[in-house]
Design an enzyme around this catalytic site. Structure first.
Site, short mmCIF file in Angstrom:
data_model
loop_
_atom_site.label_atom_id
_atom_site.label_comp_id
_atom_site.label_asym_id
_atom_site.label_seq_id
_atom_site.Cartn_x
_atom_site.Cartn_y
_atom_site.Cartn_z
N CYS A 132 0.00 2.80 -4.29
CA CYS A 132 -0.74 4.02 -4.63
C CYS A 132 0.08 5.25 -4.29
CB CYS A 132 -2.06 4.06 -3.88
SG CYS A 132 -3.33 3.10 -4.69
N HIS A 184 0.86 -1.18 0.00
CA HIS A 184 0.00 0.00 0.00
C HIS A 184 0.89 1.23 0.00
CE1 HIS A 184 -3.88 -1.90 0.46
NE2 HIS A 184 -3.48 -2.58 1.53
#
Length: 440
Positions: free
Chosen positions: A298, A248
């Protein structure tokens, strides 16, 4: 440079790096036009004496047919007679290079007059007496090209794009950090499908002749420990280093490289800190060598719905119903670069050279991952490397990745645009296998 001379330099590289002090040959190489002052300054900035010698030998291979004999001259003038003899003995097809302590050069008269008959002038053009025997000596009269063997003056390195040396075996270390299962208190979802990405990239970089090390489910401190250990390794025998982060991600305060990557404990490591571990200051054995970072994470929480294009630009959607995003809100101030007590976290370091950071998505936007087939970015990167590594350089291939990923849609609506921060100075070509296919 003649391939034969390149092989001689490569075969004797160990002895040259061990015994040569480059500072004793810089002036000679400059006056002979082998290098410009800018080129020598760049070599001098590469680090220790050994690092400078190693970089000098790499660059020497790119400097044309006269670079090798000029280098032999400079070795003799600098007092490295044994090295000159070593290189000359590896060139049996070449003629001996004279020792400047006992030169065979004779002065040229103003005009070619026969001293026995002063009134008789030789007909035909005067022959040039070279400083050392070369293939030019066999020609009755040097051509204009042969009379100007030195590189054009006034041209700096940036006007003459070269290739990074990428022929060591193995080529370098590739560290893959694959964070899949996140601790409950982190409030981050598990990244199903990331193991597919990890396995795919492990096989791919092994096929490109890298030593691949895979670490799974690392916390913040463990990520930094692995990067610190990588920076302390001796990379002298390698030509490159690769770090792949699958996790992430989020936005983070930065001055150079945006974004941050999460440990499984929910604490993020800024990309800027990740790259600092391998820059020229913290990892001297990688100075002047390419450091590549591939980030499947991301860059923020914003979703891109794209914009309409003409029918011939539209491509079928490749996204699936199981697409997930690796997005997390902007990191807190506790994850910023204020950790001034740690040398690798200082924001005052100069912008590093020879670094490329490839992002799976544009800063601020989400990155999509299929829970069964892996992420769009990694799947595309793997395929492009498989099909094009034998013919194209890395930057060209990353543009192919950008184009292909930009055509995909998630849930028929959302888009993704990869990109990179490129501080490479030369073209980079991987060692592509002769049969670039994985066994089934």
């Amino acid at each position: 440079m003649d391939p034969r001379h390149k092989k001689i330099l490569q075969r004797n590289r160990t002895n040259l790096v061990k015994d040569l002090d480059p500072s004793d040959v810089y002036d000679g190489l400059l006056t002979r036009g082998v290098f410009t002052q800018d080129m020598l300054d760049e070599i001098k900035s590469s680090g220790t004496r050994r690092d400078q010698a190693r970089q000098l030998l790499r660059d020497l291979e790119t400097r044309g047919s006269r670079a090798f004999p000029s280098f032999l001259e400079c070795l003799r003038e600098g007092g490295f007679e044994s090295l000159a003899v070593l290189l000359q003995s590896g060139d049996p097809a070449g003629q001996p290079v004279p020792n400047p302590l006992n030169p065979v050069i004779r002065p040229l008269p103003v005009c070619p007059v026969d001293v026995r008959k002063p009134d008789k002038i030789h007909s035909g053009p005067p022959k040039e007496v070279p400083l050392y025997p070369t293939e030019i000596d066999t020609l009755p009269s040097p051509s204009p090209e042969r009379e100007s063997p030195r590189p054009r003056q006034g041209r700096t390195r940036r006007d003459s794009i070269q290739n990074y040396k990428m022929d060591s075996s193995p080529c370098g270390i590739c560290l893959i950090i694959n964070n899949v299962e996140f601790e409950q208190h982190s409030e981050l979802k598990n990244r199903n499908g990331s193991d597919v990405d990890s396995d795919r990239l492990e096989r791919r970089f092994k096929s490109l002749n890298f030593d691949v090390v895979v670490k799974r489910n690392l916390k913040y401190k463990q990520i930094r420990q692995e990067l610190a250990a990588l920076s302390k390794k001796d990379h002298s025998i390698y030509d490159c280093c690769v770090v792949i982060m699958l996790s992430h991600g989020t936005e983070a305060t930065h001055s150079r490289f945006p974004g941050a990557v999460y440990g499984v404990d929910g604490t993020s490591v800024p990309v800027q800190i990740i790259t600092n571990y391998l820059n020229g200051q913290h990892c001297p054995s990688l100075q002047g060598k390419p450091k590549l970072f591939f980030l499947q994470a991301c860059g923020g929480g914003e979703k891109d719905t794209g914009f309409e294009v003409s029918p011939d630009e539209a491509q079928p959607s490749m996204g699936g119903s199981d697409d997930q995003m690796d997005a997390i809100p902007v990191s807190s101030s506790s994850d910023s670069l204020s950790m001034s007590d740690e040398p690798d976290a200082r924001a005052t370091l100069p912008t590093p050279s020879d670094i490329l950071v490839s992002y799976s998505t544009f800063p601020g936007y989400v990155s999509w991952r299929d829970t069964k087939s892996g992420s769009w970015y990694v799947e595309t990167l793997d395929r492009v490397l498989e099909l094009n590594a034998a013919t194209d350089d890395l930057v060209t291939m990353l543009m192919m990745v950008n184009n292909e990923v930009s055509q995909i849609s998630a849930k028929g609506l959302y888009k993704q645009m990869p990109g990179s921060f490129n501080f490479l100075r030369k073209h980079l070509h991987f060692q592509a296998p002769s049969h670039n296919q994985f066994p089934t």
